[in-house]
Each structure stands twice: as structure tokens, then as C-alpha cells.
Design a protein around this motif. Structure first.
Motif, short mmCIF file in Angstrom:
data_model
loop_
_atom_site.label_atom_id
_atom_site.label_comp_id
_atom_site.label_asym_id
_atom_site.label_seq_id
_atom_site.Cartn_x
_atom_site.Cartn_y
_atom_site.Cartn_z
N SER A 9 -0.24 -11.38 -27.06
CA SER A 9 -0.06 -10.40 -25.99
C SER A 9 -0.30 -11.03 -24.63
N GLU A 51 2.22 -3.85 -26.00
CA GLU A 51 1.53 -3.49 -27.23
C GLU A 51 0.98 -2.06 -27.08
N ASP A 127 6.19 -6.45 -27.90
CA ASP A 127 4.88 -6.76 -28.45
C ASP A 127 4.56 -5.83 -29.62
N GLU A 128 4.69 -6.35 -30.81
CA GLU A 128 4.39 -5.63 -32.04
C GLU A 128 5.02 -4.23 -32.09
MG MG Z 1 -1.62 -8.41 -29.10
#
Ligand code: MG
Ligand code: ATP
Lengths: 203, 299
Positions: A9, A51, A127-128
Motif C-alpha cells: 500500500s 485499500e 489496492d486489494e
Molecule cells: Mg496494504
């Protein structure tokens, strides 16, 4: 890819201009963009889906999308882009007047991606995006990511779900405590012993 | 019944003024989680600018309002720029910002004492038509003055204007986005600092209107005049739910009514103690205010 706390991140936030690097430089399309502020980078075509989605929970779905195109002046252009997002995510169209905070997790992820697409990025940082989603929704999100990529947007994807990620990616990098320890084509990494052991649960 | 209605009408005027000031508190809190204790003193500066406009520049009261709004908007931007922004950029704790706000407040009050002298000044008479109107509503008689109507109308117009800004303009959407998640707002390309400046300008301009209205209402202004209305409006903002725009309006009017009723049925000397008791009670039993969801906020 990388374990929790590896710096994934942090890397994306730095590229997007929310963090300033203490060392090193960031090049984008041959230009040094190190330390440039986020609004400038948005204009240059970099968009981050952070994220945890970070949608504006007290604003409506529609307002969230409008803000994604904050730097676009032309109202017609904004509604054209919104229509495109609605085509990609019909669910958002149904819920456009709803407050974003009341959306389900999957819907929020769609909104976060849709909001980033409103800026028409050339580089999309994700991010994810599969975090906390049911397997079916994860497949759906990955399908959409691939589609966006095929339509010409470069994607830098951070994922815990290494198996899925390696299947859609062209290249992959493994981060350990802030350093790239392994990189190569996704196909190679998918076969690599190290990766199988560490991330894919293989033996 | 007639007496009660009359008190409500009286409460409406002060309530309007509290609402205008409370909006500034609540908008700033909403966007940077700061109780801007200098806000009442910005009101005072507005009252003096209005005074100078009518007395020295011989402008009409309406131009005085506009001039006061413009000057305090700039003052609000300046205060944010000089006092709060450097702290924010350094990630200072909220307590540091709060103490700075008290410092700015003292600075403005003492500058006022120095520049304007500690004496009480009066707006010249006749600036605004103040004729009593007798109204009979379903057999109940009460009196409204044209000035009270004016206060209400001015407040109404400003509330509509604010509603328009916050919900319909791009800047307003940016304000709400920054209040929601400043980093995510940055990712949209929003200039967060500029948006915060705008919020200070807007809140300060509203305080200026309240300042001029108070000057006309009490027919007296002095450099410390902002303290009490500032505190009361803060209470109004907390009462309605700090950070919530509708809360500030609801809190302002509720406080105005409460004060009018306490003064009318009990004693005007009990007014302030009751209001501060109210603050204690809210903080004890519903710190998130009338419209807020119950989650304890640390100041
Ligand atoms: Mg992260
Ligand atoms: N502001 C900060 N101050 C100190 N350390 C920080 C700060 N931000 C991040 N870190 C640390 O930097 C490391 C990398 O964090 P980062 O969020 O980039 O990890 P990540 O790879 O995204 O992990 P995850 O998979 O859990 O999201 C972590 O050890 C984290 O604790």
C-alpha cells in the motif's frame, strides 16, 4: 504481492502522490514525478483505488462518481463517462441516489473502481480490490479488471489472492519489507517453487 | 397561549443569529475536526466592519452586510492560513489546534480593544425599518416587528444559499468529500487546502451577518461582543450535533426558543445558566447532539 506489512500500500500511495518517498525516484512515462501532489498526478492519468475502498460514505453514489471526474470541466463529458461506468456496473446505476456508506462491500468496491475510472486514467492502481468479498464477487471483480485492462488501461494490482492475481497479470513482483525480491512474468512466477510454497499453499 | 407564541416569535430572532454563527462552527468542525474558538471574534470584526460601512462610508445597511461578509471571509482565510494550516501540515495533535484557536480568539479580542477602544458604540438609528406589526392568528394576538421579519428573511436567504452551495455546486461537493475522507478527496484531484479555506470564508461571512444583526438588535457593539454569542452558538452546534449542517440550524433555533422561554417565564438572569446547564446535559447524555449518531467524539 507480498505479506502483510511488506509495503504494498505504501508503494501505491507514494506513486499516487499521497506519500512522499524518503529515497528514490518515481518515473511515469519517462518523466520524473517524484513528490508531485496527488491532484497533479490525477491530471496526468494516475488513479488509485485505495485499500478499504474509501468511498465518500455520506455522499450519494452519483456524487461519488461525479467527484471521480472532479478535474473535468465539461458536464457532457462527465455524464458520458458516468454512463460508461453504469454500463460496466449496472448495480451502481440502480443505486445512484443511495448514500455510498449504505452500499454492500462488493458494491462499494465497484463504486471505488467506477469512481477511479471517471478520471479516465492511463494507469489504474488497485489496492486489494478482492478484500472481504465472496468468491463469486472476487471472480466478477477480476473479470472487470481484465476487461478494463484489455480496453487499454495499464493496471498495477496489489493482491493477497496470489493465485487469482497471477492468472490475470502479465508481470508480477514480490515485495518483502519494502524491496522487490522476485519479479518476472506472471506465468513464470505461477510455476516458481518459491511462490508456490509461500503464496499458493502448494508444497 | 398568546404569551407563549410571543416568546416563540422573540426566540426566532436570536435563534436565527445563533444558527448563522453555529453553521460556521459546525462546517469547520466537519471538515477539520477543530472547534474554532475564534469564530465569535470573527463575528465581532464583522459587526465593526458593518459599523464602519454605515458610519464612515455612509453606505446603506445592505452594503454594510456585504462588505462585512467580504472582509470577514478574507479574515477567515487568513486565520486558517496563518494559524491552523501549519499545524495541520505538521500533523499536530488536535489539542494543539484547539489551544491555537483560543490564542487566535484572544488575539482578535485584544486587537479589537486596542484598535476600536473598549467603549460601546451604537449603530445609528433608522438603518432598518423597525415597526411593530400586530398579527392575529386563529384568535391569538401577538406582535412581530419588521426588524424581526428582516432577521428571519436574511437568515432564510442565507440558509438557502448555503444549501445550494453545499449540495449543488462542485465546491460544495468537494467540501463534503474532504469532510468525509480528506485523503480520498486528494485522490480525486481536490485541492484540500483550498477547500478548507473556502469553508472558513463561508463560515466567517455568515458570522459577519450575525455580527451586524446583533449590532442592530442590541444597538451596541464592543470588542468583546463576540464571546457570548460565540459560546452560545457553539452550544447550539453541539446541541444539534457538531459537524452536521442541519444540526446547527436546529440547535440555533432551539437555543433561541429556550432562551426566550426562560427569560419570559422565569427570569432573564436565569437564561445563561440554563443554557450552559444544557451544554453539560448534552455532553453527559447525548454528546453527539440531537441529530447525531451516538458515537463519542473526542475534542
Ligand atoms: Mg496494504
Ligand atoms: N505512517 C506510518 N508510520 C510508520 N509506519 C508505517 C506508516 N505507514 C505504514 N507503516 C508501516 O509500513 C509497513 C508497510 O505498510 P503497508 O501498508 O504498505 O503494508 P501492505 O504491504 O500494504 O500490507 P497489507 O497487506 O497488510 O495491506 C508496515 O509495517 C506499516 O506498519
Amino acid at each position: 504481492m507480498g505479506a502483510n506489512g511488506a509495503g504494498k500500500s505504501t508503494t501505491l500511495l507514494t506513486i499516487a502522490g499521497l506519500l512522499k518517498p524518503q529515497k528514490g525516484a518515481i518515473y511515469y512515462q519517462g518523466r520524473d514525478i517524484t513528490g508531485l501532489p496527488a491532484p497533479f498526478l490525477v491530471k496526468e492519468g494516475i488513479a488509485l483505488v485505495p485499500e478499504g475502498r474509501r468511498v465518500f460514505s455520506r455522499l450519494t453514489v452519483r456524487e461519488n462518481l461525479e467527484l471521480g471526474a472532479y478535474l473535468v470541466k465539461d458536464k457532457g463529458e462527465i455524464s458520458a463517462r458516468m454512463e460508461e461506468v453504469f454500463e460496466r456496473f449496472p448495480r451502481l446505476k440502480e443505486r445512484q441516489r443511495q448514500l455510498a456508506g449504505t452500499l454492500s462491500g462488493g458494491e462499494q468496491q465497484m463504486l471505488a473502481i467506477g469512481r477511479a475510472l471517471m478520471a479516465r486514467p492511463r494507469l489504474l492502481l488497485l489496492d486489494e480490490p478482492s478484500m472481504g468479498l465472496a468468491p463469486m464477487l472476487v471472480r466478477e471483480i477480476f473479470r472487470i479488471i481484465q476487461e478494463i485492462n484489455r480496453q487499454g488501461t495499464t493496471i498495477l494490482l496489489v493482491e493477497q489472492n496470489a493465485h487469482m492475481a497471477l492468472q490475470v497479470a502479465q508481470r508480477a513482483y514480490v515485495l518483502v519489507t519494502g524491496r522487490i525480491v522476485l519479479e518476472g512474468s506472471a506465468r513464470e512466477l505461477l510455476k516458481s517453487e518459491e511462490i508456490r510454497r509461500a503464496y499458493l499453499g502448494g508444497q | 397561549m398568546a404569551g407563549f407564541l410571543q416568546q416563540l416569535v422573540n426566540g426566532l430572532s436570536l435563534g436565527s443569529i445563533y444558527a448563522l454563527v453555529a453553521l460556521g462552527y459546525t462546517m469547520v468542525y466537519g471538515i477539520i475536526q477543530l472547534i474554532n474558538f475564534a469564530h465569535g471574534d470573527v463575528l465581532m470584526v464583522g459587526a465593526y466592519v458593518g459599523f464602519a460601512a454605515v458610519v464612515f462610508l455612509k453606505l446603506s445597511i445592505w452594503w454594510a452586510f456585504l462588505l462585512a461578509m467580504g472582509c470577514t471571509a478574507l479574515l477567515g482565510i487568513l486565520i486558517e492560513r496563518v494559524a491552523y494550516r501549519p499545524l495541520r501540515h505538521r500533523g499536530a495533535p488536535r489539542l494543539a489546534a484547539l489551544i491555537t484557536a483560543i490564542g487566535v480568539s484572544l488575539f482578535l479580542e485584544n486587537s479589537g480593544l486596542l484598535l476600536f477602544r473598549p467603549e460601546i458604540r451604537s449603530y445609528p438609528p433608522g438603518l432598518i425599518l423597525n415597526r411593530p406589526l400586530s398579527i392575529s392568528l386563529g384568535g391569538i394576538d401577538f406582535t412581530v416587528t419588521t426588524f424581526q421579519v428582516t432577521i428571519l428573511a436574511v437568515t432564510g436567504i442565507l440558509l438557502l444559499f448555503l444549501q445550494y452551495i453545499v449540495y449543488w455546486t462542485k465546491t460544495g461537493k468537494a467540501m463534503r468529500a474532504v469532510a468525509d475522507d480528506a485523503d480520498a478527496a486528494r485522490l480525486m484531484g481536490i485541492d484540500v487546502d483550498k477547500t478548507i479555506s473556502f469553508t472558513f470564508a463561508l463560515g466567517s461571512a455568515f458570522a459577519a451577518v450575525a455580527g451586524v444583526l446583533l449590532g442592530l438588535y442590541y444597538n451596541a457593539i464592543d470588542p468583546l461582543m463576540g464571546i457570548m454569542p460565540g459560546l452560545k452558538a457553539f452550544i447550539a452546534a453541539v446541541l444539534g450535533g457538531i459537524g452536521l449542517i442541519p444540526g446547527a440550524v436546529l440547535g440555533g433555533f432551539s437555543l433561541g426558543f429556550l432562551e426566550a422561554l426562560v427569560s419570559g417565564y422565569w427570569s432573564s438572569r436565569m437564561r445563561d445558566p440554563i443554557v450552559f446547564l444544557l451544554l453539560i446535559l448534552i455532553l453527559l447524555f447525548k454528546p453527539s447532539g440531537l441529530l447525531g449518531k451516538n458515537q463519542v467524539e473526542k475534542v
